[in-house]
Design a protein around this motif. Structure first.
Motif, PDB file in Angstrom:
ATOM      1  N   ASN A   1     -22.496   1.122  13.229  1.00 11.12           N
ATOM      2  CA  ASN A   1     -21.452   1.567  12.312  1.00 11.12           C
ATOM      3  C   ASN A   1     -20.567   2.633  12.971  1.00 11.12           C
ATOM      4  OD1 ASN A   1     -23.385   3.459  12.605  1.00 11.12           O
ATOM      5  ND2 ASN A   1     -24.161   3.310  10.508  1.00 11.12           N
ATOM      6  N   LEU A   2     -20.290   2.441  14.256  1.00 10.94           N
ATOM      7  CA  LEU A   2     -19.621   3.513  14.995  1.00 10.94           C
ATOM      8  C   LEU A   2     -18.189   3.765  14.536  1.00 10.94           C
ATOM      9  CD1 LEU A   2     -21.003   3.121  18.617  1.00 10.94           C
ATOM     10  CD2 LEU A   2     -21.406   4.954  16.978  1.00 10.94           C
TER      11      LEU A   2
ATOM     12  N   VAL B   1     -20.137  24.320  18.994  1.00  7.30           N
ATOM     13  CA  VAL B   1     -19.892  22.902  18.699  1.00  7.30           C
ATOM     14  C   VAL B   1     -20.981  22.367  17.764  1.00  7.30           C
ATOM     15  CG1 VAL B   1     -19.878  20.585  19.714  1.00  7.30           C
ATOM     16  CG2 VAL B   1     -18.555  22.420  20.782  1.00  7.30           C
TER      17      VAL B   1
ATOM     18  N   TYR C   1     -23.892   9.231  13.406  1.00  4.63           N
ATOM     19  CA  TYR C   1     -23.098  10.374  13.886  1.00  4.63           C
ATOM     20  C   TYR C   1     -23.969  11.342  14.681  1.00  4.63           C
ATOM     21  CZ  TYR C   1     -20.575  14.852  13.281  1.00  4.63           C
ATOM     22  OH  TYR C   1     -19.972  16.058  13.478  1.00  4.63           O
TER      23      TYR C   1
ATOM     24  N   ASP D   1     -26.628  11.757  22.020  1.00  2.00           N
ATOM     25  CA  ASP D   1     -26.389  11.039  23.282  1.00  2.00           C
ATOM     26  C   ASP D   1     -25.403  11.803  24.160  1.00  2.00           C
ATOM     27  OD1 ASP D   1     -28.157   9.043  22.806  1.00  2.00           O
ATOM     28  OD2 ASP D   1     -26.685   7.469  22.432  1.00  2.00           O
ATOM     29  N   GLY D   2     -24.388  12.378  23.524  1.00  2.00           N
ATOM     30  CA  GLY D   2     -23.416  13.169  24.277  1.00  2.00           C
ATOM     31  C   GLY D   2     -24.070  14.386  24.905  1.00  2.00           C
TER      32      GLY D   2
ATOM     33  N   VAL E   1     -18.605  14.145  21.685  1.00  2.00           N
ATOM     34  CA  VAL E   1     -18.689  12.837  21.030  1.00  2.00           C
ATOM     35  C   VAL E   1     -18.236  11.736  21.990  1.00  2.00           C
ATOM     36  CG1 VAL E   1     -17.831  11.425  19.127  1.00  2.00           C
ATOM     37  CG2 VAL E   1     -18.376  13.829  18.722  1.00  2.00           C
TER      38      VAL E   1
ATOM     39  N   VAL F   1     -24.539   6.299   8.278  1.00  2.00           N
ATOM     40  CA  VAL F   1     -23.401   6.781   9.068  1.00  2.00           C
ATOM     41  C   VAL F   1     -23.679   8.203   9.564  1.00  2.00           C
ATOM     42  CG1 VAL F   1     -20.941   7.365   9.023  1.00  2.00           C
ATOM     43  CG2 VAL F   1     -21.753   5.284   7.890  1.00  2.00           C
TER      44      VAL F   1
ATOM     45  N   LEU G   1     -15.772   9.856  10.372  1.00  2.00           N
ATOM     46  CA  LEU G   1     -16.384  11.151  10.051  1.00  2.00           C
ATOM     47  C   LEU G   1     -15.977  12.219  11.070  1.00  2.00           C
ATOM     48  CD1 LEU G   1     -18.336  13.027   8.575  1.00  2.00           C
ATOM     49  CD2 LEU G   1     -20.243  11.869   9.691  1.00  2.00           C
TER      50      LEU G   1
ATOM     51  N   GLY H   1     -20.968  10.914  24.265  1.00  2.00           N
ATOM     52  CA  GLY H   1     -21.960  10.093  23.561  1.00  2.00           C
ATOM     53  C   GLY H   1     -21.510   8.646  23.480  1.00  2.00           C
ATOM     54  N   LEU H   2     -20.233   8.446  23.206  1.00  2.00           N
ATOM     55  CA  LEU H   2     -19.707   7.084  23.075  1.00  2.00           C
ATOM     56  C   LEU H   2     -19.772   6.345  24.407  1.00  2.00           C
ATOM     57  CD1 LEU H   2     -18.460   5.226  20.936  1.00  2.00           C
ATOM     58  CD2 LEU H   2     -16.226   5.917  21.773  1.00  2.00           C
TER      59      LEU H   2
ATOM     60  N   SER I   1     -20.430  19.681   9.402  1.00  2.00           N
ATOM     61  CA  SER I   1     -19.732  18.472   8.992  1.00  2.00           C
ATOM     62  C   SER I   1     -20.648  17.443   8.316  1.00  2.00           C
ATOM     63  CB  SER I   1     -18.988  17.847  10.182  1.00  2.00           C
ATOM     64  OG  SER I   1     -19.897  17.552  11.208  1.00  2.00           O
TER      65      SER I   1
ATOM     66  N   ALA J   1     -17.192   3.798  11.394  1.00  2.00           N
ATOM     67  CA  ALA J   1     -17.339   4.753  10.288  1.00  2.00           C
ATOM     68  C   ALA J   1     -17.731   6.137  10.813  1.00  2.00           C
ATOM     69  CB  ALA J   1     -18.383   4.259   9.292  1.00  2.00           C
ATOM     70  N   VAL J   2     -18.528   6.164  11.872  1.00  3.71           N
ATOM     71  CA  VAL J   2     -18.905   7.443  12.491  1.00  3.71           C
ATOM     72  C   VAL J   2     -17.654   8.154  13.014  1.00  3.71           C
ATOM     73  CG1 VAL J   2     -20.084   8.483  14.470  1.00  3.71           C
ATOM     74  CG2 VAL J   2     -21.296   6.808  13.042  1.00  3.71           C
ATOM     75  N   LEU J   3     -16.760   7.392  13.653  1.00  5.57           N
ATOM     76  CA  LEU J   3     -15.530   8.004  14.179  1.00  5.57           C
ATOM     77  C   LEU J   3     -14.625   8.495  13.041  1.00  5.57           C
ATOM     78  CD1 LEU J   3     -14.646   5.823  17.309  1.00  5.57           C
ATOM     79  CD2 LEU J   3     -15.839   8.020  17.187  1.00  5.57           C
TER      80      LEU J   3
ATOM     81  N   LEU K   1     -25.073   9.887  17.955  1.00  7.20           N
ATOM     82  CA  LEU K   1     -23.991   9.829  18.943  1.00  7.20           C
ATOM     83  C   LEU K   1     -23.805  11.193  19.611  1.00  7.20           C
ATOM     84  CD1 LEU K   1     -21.878   7.776  19.987  1.00  7.20           C
ATOM     85  CD2 LEU K   1     -20.255   8.734  18.347  1.00  7.20           C
TER      86      LEU K   1
ATOM     87  N   ARG L   1     -23.196   5.255  24.968  1.00  3.56           N
ATOM     88  CA  ARG L   1     -23.503   4.138  24.076  1.00  3.56           C
ATOM     89  C   ARG L   1     -22.915   2.835  24.618  1.00  3.56           C
ATOM     90  NH1 ARG L   1     -25.188   4.785  18.809  1.00  3.56           N
ATOM     91  NH2 ARG L   1     -25.591   6.948  19.313  1.00  3.56           N
TER      92      ARG L   1
ATOM     93  N   SER M   1     -13.787  15.577  10.282  1.00  2.00           N
ATOM     94  CA  SER M   1     -14.396  16.894  10.450  1.00  2.00           C
ATOM     95  C   SER M   1     -13.553  17.848  11.301  1.00  2.00           C
ATOM     96  CB  SER M   1     -15.809  16.767  11.024  1.00  2.00           C
ATOM     97  OG  SER M   1     -15.759  16.135  12.271  1.00  2.00           O
TER      98      SER M   1
ATOM     99  N   HIS N   1     -24.876  -0.479  23.253  1.00  2.00           N
ATOM    100  CA  HIS N   1     -25.210  -0.261  21.843  1.00  2.00           C
ATOM    101  C   HIS N   1     -23.995   0.111  21.010  1.00  2.00           C
ATOM    102  CE1 HIS N   1     -29.462   0.403  23.189  1.00  2.00           C
ATOM    103  NE2 HIS N   1     -29.603  -0.400  22.173  1.00  2.00           N
TER     104      HIS N   1
ATOM    105  N   TYR O   1     -16.143  19.760  20.967  1.00  2.00           N
ATOM    106  CA  TYR O   1     -16.751  18.834  20.010  1.00  2.00           C
ATOM    107  C   TYR O   1     -16.313  17.392  20.299  1.00  2.00           C
ATOM    108  CZ  TYR O   1     -17.216  16.636  15.350  1.00  2.00           C
ATOM    109  OH  TYR O   1     -17.498  15.804  14.291  1.00  2.00           O
TER     110      TYR O   1
END
Lengths: 188, 188
Positions: free
Chosen positions: B172-173, A176, A152, A158-159, B156, A148, B179, B159-160, A183, B175-177, A155, B163, B183, B168, B152
């Motif tokens: 486990n995105l 950032v 993270y 990629d951003g 993200v 995870v 996090l 990045g999403l 984190s 669970a990433v979200l 991701l 993705r 944060s 893609h 921040y």
């Protein structure tokens, strides 16, 4: 094969990759025509496609070269440092905008997607190993699985690439990245 | 202007936007030719460009429509919920791949970049207001300035989108979200 000839091949290959990188950065994937690739590399199409099967192969070789360099930094200093480097020298990553242009092909072309995944395997491996080491040393948070944390950081990367590709890096991205780094760290 | 006519105009506009959205998703920005836009909307080019000045205007109208919907969710439930919605229904956001294709133009075309920034002002405003409210209620971390938290979450989100555009989202995105959400929260 004699040594001098190997050196020559490597130099030629490198000349092609450097030219192709500028060409992709300036014109995008579709815009990087064979004629423009010839101009940018200073070589004929015959020479170019003697070393690389086609434009896809060139593109994936560049992606692999980047991933390799990033993997070296990620192994020693982590993926956030890779991002800090990109932020410090966005002009070196201009060509990554091309990576965004090919998103639709990644979705629909299995062979291309496969080549693309392979190119990033080395970077993923280096990042996972570093995360595991940091976790073992007690520097990383241990309440979130490593995959995870990897997802993270990927991701956010990629951003950042999307941001660099569209020229929006003038904000507070360094702060950032501090937040991103904090984190994944062990909380005190 | 009589009511019936206004309704008719709004319906026509909506028909054009829906068709254009599928057309951009299927063919990308460059691939969405006038002929394909006619097919996708079921209307003539005359009718389409009576409502929208050109393809850029169509594209920016779609971006604005999305940003408006996202702003409604962001105002009530925050930007992470916007991302969770995207993750739950990636097929509705296919067309965002187009957003990646235009990265180079954002870098080089000031007028286009300006139209693009305006479209996201509403979303930014909604997100900032929600962050301020959460901070005032003691639910948000207070050791990081709001503009950094916004930067921040925006990073993200970018990045999403990248993705989703490349298909893609199977990892486990979610669970990433979690996090990401944790944060920006106040640490206990």
């Amino acid at each position: 094969m004699p040594k001098v000839s190997e050196d020559h091949l490597a130099a030629r290959r490198s000349q092609i990759l450097d030219g192709a990188r500028s060409c992709f950065a300036a014109h995008g994937y579709d815009g990087a025509t064979v004629r423009r690739l010839e101009e940018a590399t200073g070589l004929s199409r015959g020479a170019i496609f003697h070393h690389f099967r086609d434009k896809d192969a060139l593109f994936l070789a560049l992606a692999h070269e980047d991933a390799s360099r990033m993997a070296d930094v990620a192994a020693e200093q982590g993926l956030v440092q890779v991002m800090r480097d990109m932020l410090a020298h966005p002009e070196q990553f201009d060509w990554l905008g091309t990576r965004l242009e090919i998103a639709r092909r990644l979705r629909t072309d299995a062979e291309f997607r496969n080549g693309w995944s392979q190119r990033s395997a080395e970077l993923t491996e280096a990042t996972v190993q570093r995360l595991e080491r940091q976790k073992a040393a007690g520097r990383l948070r241990d309440d979130v699985p490593t995959d995870v944390l990897l997802g993270y950081l990927d991701l956010v990367l990629d951003g950042l690439i999307a941001r660099i590709a569209s020229g929006h890096t003038s904000d507070n991205l360094s702060a950032v990245l501090d937040l991103v780094e904090a984190s994944v760290r062990r909380q005190h």
